[in-house]
Scaffold this active site. Structure first.
Site, mmCIF file in Angstrom:
data_model
loop_
_atom_site.group_PDB
_atom_site.id
_atom_site.type_symbol
_atom_site.label_atom_id
_atom_site.label_comp_id
_atom_site.label_asym_id
_atom_site.label_seq_id
_atom_site.Cartn_x
_atom_site.Cartn_y
_atom_site.Cartn_z
ATOM 1 N N MET A 1 0.837 -1.209 0.000
ATOM 2 C CA MET A 1 0.000 0.000 0.000
ATOM 3 C C MET A 1 0.873 1.260 0.000
ATOM 4 S SD MET A 1 -3.078 -1.286 -0.020
ATOM 5 C CE MET A 1 -4.303 -0.210 0.684
ATOM 6 N N CYS A 84 4.750 -8.708 -0.307
ATOM 7 C CA CYS A 84 4.639 -7.806 -1.459
ATOM 8 C C CYS A 84 5.082 -8.518 -2.731
ATOM 9 C CB CYS A 84 5.475 -6.550 -1.241
ATOM 10 S SG CYS A 84 5.425 -5.429 -2.657
ATOM 11 N N ASP A 188 -9.492 -10.078 -0.952
ATOM 12 C CA ASP A 188 -10.837 -10.011 -1.550
ATOM 13 C C ASP A 188 -11.955 -9.706 -0.563
ATOM 14 O OD1 ASP A 188 -9.515 -10.657 -3.844
ATOM 15 O OD2 ASP A 188 -10.346 -12.683 -4.056
#
Length: 320
Positions: A1, A84, A188
């Site tokens: 992020m 990541c 999700d």
């Protein structure tokens, strides 16, 4: 992020009900070399707490030194990013790249745990690719190295963010009798119903939300309300979204220089008003306006024009 979970966005998420947050991930190399951008990411504020500082890197000694530096900022915990998937990070062995060298991942974790006083947590993925979905064993090994909790994203590194997250393996980790630490599921979760399923079907101790909160920070209060009451809150009106967007812009300008604040707000603004009818021209203006005053004027224009509009009506009550 990266460039998303900055102090301005964290302030908005906290206002909207986030229970626990993490900083943007910080390069261990940048931190120990006192790189300005990396050091700036250590800035945390009392209104954000509880919060964790998230680190990534591929060298054990550098990660240990970075963890000790981060500890001085007094977060509630240190989080190691082993998840990541970005090519430039993973290919040098950091982030999800550690999934190709589990012994090194375990040694790095052990050294950090033994060097800091604060709790240490880990975020990772199911494995490097479909042929190495070894998270059940890896999670147990990481626990044995002394971490206090683990977050698992339900994809391999090879998947990046494609396809659907596989929560079955996350559930297997949680239901492994040898696991004693909290297991946090990620991937999700885009609303209350999926959040409820994560707890009821897979038994996780907590859920982590990332991309779904961008431009939709009220997702945290929607989920909390549903888990507590079984009721789906109505979507905020455009007027309510505009007020949050204006507050977010104000905070972004407070924490960053004007041009950078506006530029990095665009990814949020493109989602704040997603789904409005006939919005294309206004959206283009919103995402290209160079000055804060102009952005503010456009958001106020949106507020007046669309006001009480909601793109959906989600008010029914479902059983818990």
């Amino acid at each position: 992020m990266e460039d998303i979970t900055d102090p301005s966005f964290r302030t908005v998420c906290k206002m909207c009900g986030a229970d626990f947050m993490y900083t943007e991930f910080i390069s261990s190399d940048g931190l120990i070399r006192e790189g300005g951008k990396s050091v700036k990411k250590l800035d945390i504020y009392d209104h954000e707490r509880p919060i964790g500082i998230q680190l990534y890197g591929h060298l054990v000694d550098a990660m240990v030194e970075a963890a000790l530096i981060a500890e001085d900022s007094r977060p509630e915990l240190i989080d190691i990013n082993f998840g990541c998937p970005v090519k430039k990070i993973a290919n040098r062995g950091a982030g999800a790249g550690m999934l190709r060298d589990i012994p090194l991942m375990l040694r790095m974790t052990r050294e950090i745990v033994n060097s800091v006083v604060l709790p240490v947590t880990v975020k990772t993925r199911l494995g490097w690719d479909e042929n190495s979905r070894n998270i059940v064993e890896t999670a147990r090994q990481l626990q044995d190295e002394g971490i206090s909790a683990i977050t698992i994203h339900g994809r391999t590194r090879a998947q990046h963010y494609k396809g659907s997250a596989d929560w079955t393996l996350i559930g297997e980790v949680k239901n492994n009798p040898g696991m004693k630490i909290p297991v946090i599921g990620n991937g999700d979760i885009d609303g209350p119903l999926k959040a409820k399923e994560a707890f009821s079907k897979y038994g996780v101790d907590a859920i982590m939300i990332g991309r779904a909160a961008v431009g939709r920070p009220w997702i945290f209060r929607e989920i909390r309300h549903y888990l507590d009451t079984g009721e789906l809150l109505p979507e905020p009106t455009v007027s309510e979204k505009a007020e949050i967007a204006l507050f977010h812009l104000e905070k972004s300008l407070e924490f960053k220089e004007g041009k950078r604040a506006i530029y990095e707000m665009r990814r949020h603004l493109s989602n704040y008003f997603k789904g409005l009818p006939g919005f294309r021209e206004t959206r283009l203006r919103l995402l290209t306006a160079p000055e804060a005053a102009e952005v503010t004027d456009i958001i106020n224009e949106i507020k007046v024009k669309w006001g009480d509009y909601r793109s959906s009506d989600r008010t029914p009550v479902y059983p818990l």
